[in-house]
Design an enzyme around this catalytic site. Structure first.
Site, PDB file in Angstrom:
ATOM      1  N   HIS A 157     -46.976  10.629 -23.053  1.00 45.56           N
ATOM      2  CA  HIS A 157     -47.046  11.781 -23.117  1.00 45.56           C
ATOM      3  C   HIS A 157     -48.522  12.193 -23.932  1.00 45.56           C
ATOM      4  CE1 HIS A 157     -43.059  12.256 -21.226  1.00 45.56           C
ATOM      5  NE2 HIS A 157     -42.608  11.639 -22.199  1.00 45.56           N
ATOM      6  N   TYR A 206     -45.974  16.520 -17.136  1.00 39.54           N
ATOM      7  CA  TYR A 206     -45.240  17.766 -16.694  1.00 39.54           C
ATOM      8  C   TYR A 206     -45.748  19.014 -17.065  1.00 39.54           C
ATOM      9  CZ  TYR A 206     -43.325  17.097 -21.430  1.00 39.54           C
ATOM     10  OH  TYR A 206     -43.229  16.882 -22.791  1.00 39.54           O
ATOM     11  N   ARG A 261     -31.192  16.278 -16.799  1.00 38.32           N
ATOM     12  CA  ARG A 261     -31.013  17.729 -17.262  1.00 38.32           C
ATOM     13  C   ARG A 261     -31.965  18.733 -16.644  1.00 38.32           C
ATOM     14  NH1 ARG A 261     -32.559  15.247 -22.045  1.00 38.32           N
ATOM     15  NH2 ARG A 261     -34.535  16.337 -22.426  1.00 38.32           N
ATOM     16  N   HIS A 303     -36.013   4.801 -21.677  1.00 40.48           N
ATOM     17  CA  HIS A 303     -35.284   4.874 -22.974  1.00 40.48           C
ATOM     18  C   HIS A 303     -33.899   4.058 -22.470  1.00 40.48           C
ATOM     19  CE1 HIS A 303     -37.925   7.366 -24.817  1.00 40.48           C
ATOM     20  NE2 HIS A 303     -38.057   8.525 -23.966  1.00 40.48           N
ATOM     21  N   GLU A 316     -31.453   9.447 -22.989  1.00 47.00           N
ATOM     22  CA  GLU A 316     -31.947   9.014 -24.344  1.00 47.00           C
ATOM     23  C   GLU A 316     -31.280   9.704 -25.571  1.00 47.00           C
ATOM     24  OE1 GLU A 316     -35.754  11.244 -24.791  1.00 47.00           O
ATOM     25  OE2 GLU A 316     -36.300  10.237 -26.729  1.00 47.00           O
ATOM     26  N   HIS A 355     -37.960  14.678 -14.696  1.00 44.93           N
ATOM     27  CA  HIS A 355     -37.866  14.786 -16.045  1.00 44.93           C
ATOM     28  C   HIS A 355     -36.845  13.932 -16.796  1.00 44.93           C
ATOM     29  CE1 HIS A 355     -37.386  16.101 -20.185  1.00 44.93           C
ATOM     30  NE2 HIS A 355     -38.706  16.088 -20.318  1.00 44.93           N
ATOM     31  N   ARG A 393     -38.862  18.748 -30.876  1.00 44.37           N
ATOM     32  CA  ARG A 393     -39.218  19.429 -29.514  1.00 44.37           C
ATOM     33  C   ARG A 393     -39.597  20.782 -29.369  1.00 44.37           C
ATOM     34  NH1 ARG A 393     -35.359  20.276 -24.268  1.00 44.37           N
ATOM     35  NH2 ARG A 393     -34.822  22.035 -25.306  1.00 44.37           N
ATOM     36  N   HIS A 423     -36.488   9.885 -17.555  1.00 43.36           N
ATOM     37  CA  HIS A 423     -36.016   9.923 -18.838  1.00 43.36           C
ATOM     38  C   HIS A 423     -34.430   9.588 -18.702  1.00 43.36           C
ATOM     39  CE1 HIS A 423     -39.515  12.321 -20.715  1.00 43.36           C
ATOM     40  NE2 HIS A 423     -39.685  11.086 -21.139  1.00 43.36           N
ATOM     41  N   ASP A 437     -45.030   6.552 -25.563  1.00 46.80           N
ATOM     42  CA  ASP A 437     -44.235   7.642 -25.384  1.00 46.80           C
ATOM     43  C   ASP A 437     -44.765   8.875 -26.371  1.00 46.80           C
ATOM     44  OD1 ASP A 437     -42.288   9.721 -24.901  1.00 46.80           O
ATOM     45  OD2 ASP A 437     -40.737   8.682 -25.782  1.00 46.80           O
TER      46      ASP A 437
HETATM   47 ZN   LIG Z   1     -41.015  10.546 -22.675  1.00 43.12          ZN
END
Ligand SMILES: [Zn+2]
Length: 486
Positions: free
Chosen positions: A78, A138, A234, A294, A260, A231, A99, A257, A345
């Site tokens: 990213h 994203y 979730r 992950h 993770e 993504h 985050r 993902h 990452d």
């Molecule tokens: Zn990532």
């Protein structure tokens, strides 16, 4: 130690398609070991056409001293997370507080700011020895979720900004256009997530198709290509997973993902009765083109499903350590049949050698024994594994491979005394003296051939993004009282 281009200045770029070659003082030839004085012929497409050990360099060759290895392929990036490096450790922090900081940066990105930042990050990657990158992307729309359009750069403004950045940095890019529809199981999007979403799987698929056509018209596939990503379980409700499983175009790499954090597994079990891997399997999405990123907190059954399908597993060891994710079962995945790859990452570290080493070290810490991934396997994971995750032809020093190479100095403070065969356990990106993309010199001694010093580019780009984040924070603070009157 210095590398030189013999012949006229810039000769390597200008030499005709027939005559291009890279001469290596030593070259890693995989199972055959390390060869000396190896001349690697390169064809017009930038692929290896011949490998001749024990011959002198010829005029016009790119000459690489040290030990030359296939360049690394970065299987998970990213790019904008690079702006968070060294800033998220106040009072320790958790994955979830990290985050929050990440969302502040994501909210302030514009196509222009992102192009500048990604150019710097990709230049850093190239200087470190990565010559391709899977960009898990994203941040698609304007901050309020409105698509870019007329007057704001067109519907693919952000994606094309990344493509231009990659071309400027000379890195091969796979844009993994990411589907992101929900803030969690049964949760609407949070404000900071609006610009990630297309609303429905159908609309995401439509935009993905248009992006593929746009990119294919602008760039050769070996330079910029488009893949797909979800993504996470979730962020993509089960109804949408089913739609995607039915309509995703054949042959496209698909990344996600996966597991993770333990919280994702608990939420997934509560909502669906299945693990995230089990949920993907229910919809036929565990297949050879899948790369599970992950895959840290997985069950034996999950490992079996991914392994039997010959799926990819992308480990990001330095990120997983930085975010306290945990240690994924790298060894069991490999034994089960999964193809491993490595990604940087969030770019707390951009160094293929440290990722390789962290993979082996993680396995040692997890099991209490040494010697899980030998140097040949580590290099294969870092190079071929990452290329496979992108649906690309791998780099290597054998005919037919892409002529993407990195030369490591075996006589630095870090590597002095190491055998050439064991450099994977001692070298760092700082010991990468030269990087070649498609047979052409792309970086030397940490300096990008076209863009100069990555540090200067990074400092300027991060400062501009910081200013944009501050500006946005002030504006939203000024807006708040007004809203309260309504
Ligand atoms: Zn990532």
């Amino acid at each position: 130690m210095t590398q030189q281009v013999i012949g006229p200045a810039g000769g390597s770029e200008e030499s005709g398609p027939e005559g291009r070659a890279v001469w290596c003082e030593y070259a890693w030839l995989g199972a055959e070991g390390i060869g000396a004085a190896v001349r690697v012929g390169v064809d017009a497409e930038g692929c290896v056409s011949s490998v001749l050990p024990g011959v002198p360099a010829q005029e016009g060759d790119v000459v690489l001293h040290g030990v030359v290895f296939p360049a690394a392929a970065n299987a998970h990036s990213h790019a904008f997370h690079r702006a968070l490096r060294g800033r998220t450790h106040d009072r320790g922090g958790t994955f979830w507080t990290w985050r929050e900081t990440m969302y502040a940066a994501a909210g302030a990105l514009t196509p222009e700011l992102y192009e500048e930042l990604a150019t710097a990050v990709y230049a850093e990657m190239v200087a470190a020895g990565f010559t391709s990158v899977a960009e898990f992307h994203y941040v698609h729309h304007l901050a309020d979720g409105t698509p870019y359009g007329e007057g704001t750069g067109g519907p693919h403004a952000m994606e094309l900004a990344l493509a231009r950045a990659a071309v400027r940095a000379g890195i091969r890019l796979t844009v993994l256009d990411t589907c992101y529809l929900a803030g969690g199981f049964g949760q609407p999007l949070e404000d900071g997530q609006r610009r990630f979403s297309d609303g429905t799987a159908e609309r995401w698929l439509e935009r993905l198709g248009a992006l593929r056509a746009t990119v294919a018209a602008l760039y050769p596939e070996h330079l910029v290509s488009v893949g797909a990503a979800l993504h996470s379980v979730r962020a993509v409700p089960e109804r949408d997973l089913a739609v995607i499983a039915r309509h995703l175009p054949e042959g496209l790499p698909l990344h996600i993902h996966l597991s993770e954090q333990p919280a994702e597994n608990e939420d997934c079990l509560a909502a669906t009765g299945l693990t995230p891997t089990g949920l993907l399997h229910r919809h036929g999405l565990v297949h050879e083109r899948l790369s599970a990123v992950h895959a840290t907190h997985v069950t034996g059954q999950d490992i079996g499903l991914l392994g039997n399908a010959r799926a990819g597993v992308v480990l990001c060891p330095t990120t997983e350590a930085d975010l306290a994710d945990g240690l994924g079962p790298a060894g069991p995945f490999r034994l089960a049949g999964a193809t491993l790859a490595l990604g940087t990452d969030q770019h707390a570290v951009v160094d293929p050698w440290l990722e390789m080493r962290a993979l082996e070290h993680g396995e040692r810490l997890r099991t209490g024994t040494r010697g899980h991934f030998d140097p040949e396997t580590l290099l294969d994971i870092a190079s071929s594994g990452g290329a496979r995750a992108q649906g690309r032809r791998g780099a290597g020093i054998r005919p037919g491979s892409v002529a993407d190479l990195m030369a490591v100095d075996p006589h630095t403070t870090r590597t002095a005394g190491s055998t050439r065969e064991q450099l994977a356990y001692t070298a760092t990106a700082q010991d990468v003296r030269a990087v070649v993309v498609g047979g052409v010199l792309a970086a030397r001694d940490g300096v990008h051939a076209a863009l100069g010093e990555p540090a200067a580019l990074l400092a300027a780009a991060i400062a501009r993004l910081d200013a944009a984040v501050r500006d946005r924070t002030h504006r939203s603070a000024a807006d708040t009282p007004t809203r309260e009157h309504h």
